[in-house]
Write a protein that holds these residues in place. Structure first.
Motif, mmCIF file in Angstrom:
data_model
loop_
_atom_site.group_PDB
_atom_site.id
_atom_site.type_symbol
_atom_site.label_atom_id
_atom_site.label_comp_id
_atom_site.label_asym_id
_atom_site.label_seq_id
_atom_site.Cartn_x
_atom_site.Cartn_y
_atom_site.Cartn_z
ATOM 1 N N ASP A 262 6.563 10.659 -0.665
ATOM 2 C CA ASP A 262 7.944 10.200 -0.861
ATOM 3 C C ASP A 262 8.404 10.446 -2.297
ATOM 4 N N ARG A 263 7.521 10.195 -3.262
ATOM 5 C CA ARG A 263 7.881 10.427 -4.673
ATOM 6 C C ARG A 263 8.115 11.909 -4.929
ATOM 7 N N GLU A 264 7.261 12.762 -4.349
ATOM 8 C CA GLU A 264 7.445 14.208 -4.522
ATOM 9 C C GLU A 264 8.743 14.669 -3.883
ATOM 10 N N ALA A 265 9.062 14.149 -2.720
ATOM 11 C CA ALA A 265 10.313 14.518 -2.046
ATOM 12 C C ALA A 265 11.519 14.056 -2.861
ATOM 13 N N ALA A 266 11.446 12.860 -3.423
ATOM 14 C CA ALA A 266 12.550 12.368 -4.248
ATOM 15 C C ALA A 266 12.700 13.225 -5.502
ATOM 16 N N ALA A 267 11.579 13.625 -6.093
ATOM 17 C CA ALA A 267 11.646 14.475 -7.286
ATOM 18 C C ALA A 267 12.237 15.839 -6.936
ATOM 19 N N ARG A 268 11.878 16.391 -5.787
ATOM 20 C CA ARG A 268 12.457 17.684 -5.369
ATOM 21 C C ARG A 268 13.957 17.563 -5.159
#
Length: 87
Positions: free
Chosen positions: A5-11
């Protein structure tokens, strides 16, 4: 929030289009940078001037005071007029 989820938000944040930059911002940044460079250059010149003045003052002091020369002895009288062996 999981790692995915954090990686998706950063993307999502990175894929967004950046906000438009005001046109006068470039000119302000150039003026500010030029002013900072002038101040830094003036400070360095002042530093070198103080260093040079200090070294000149130290040299003049050392040449007039001559701290490396041993001061004359004031406790022992000079040996003039005495009989010394070998004379």
């Amino acid at each position: 929030m999981s790692r995915a989820d954090r990686e998706a938000a950063a993307r999502r944040v990175l894929e967004r289009r950046p906000p438009p930059v005001p046109p006068e911002l470039h000119g302000d940044a150039v003026r500010l940078g030029a002013r900072l460079l002038r101040r830094r250059r003036a400070a360095l010149r002042l530093l070198w001037l103080v260093l040079l003045a200090g070294s000149v003052a130290f040299t003049v002091w050392a040449l007039t005071v001559r701290p490396w020369v041993e001061p004359p002895s004031e406790t022992t009288p000079p040996l003039t007029g005495w009989w010394l062996p070998g004379d």
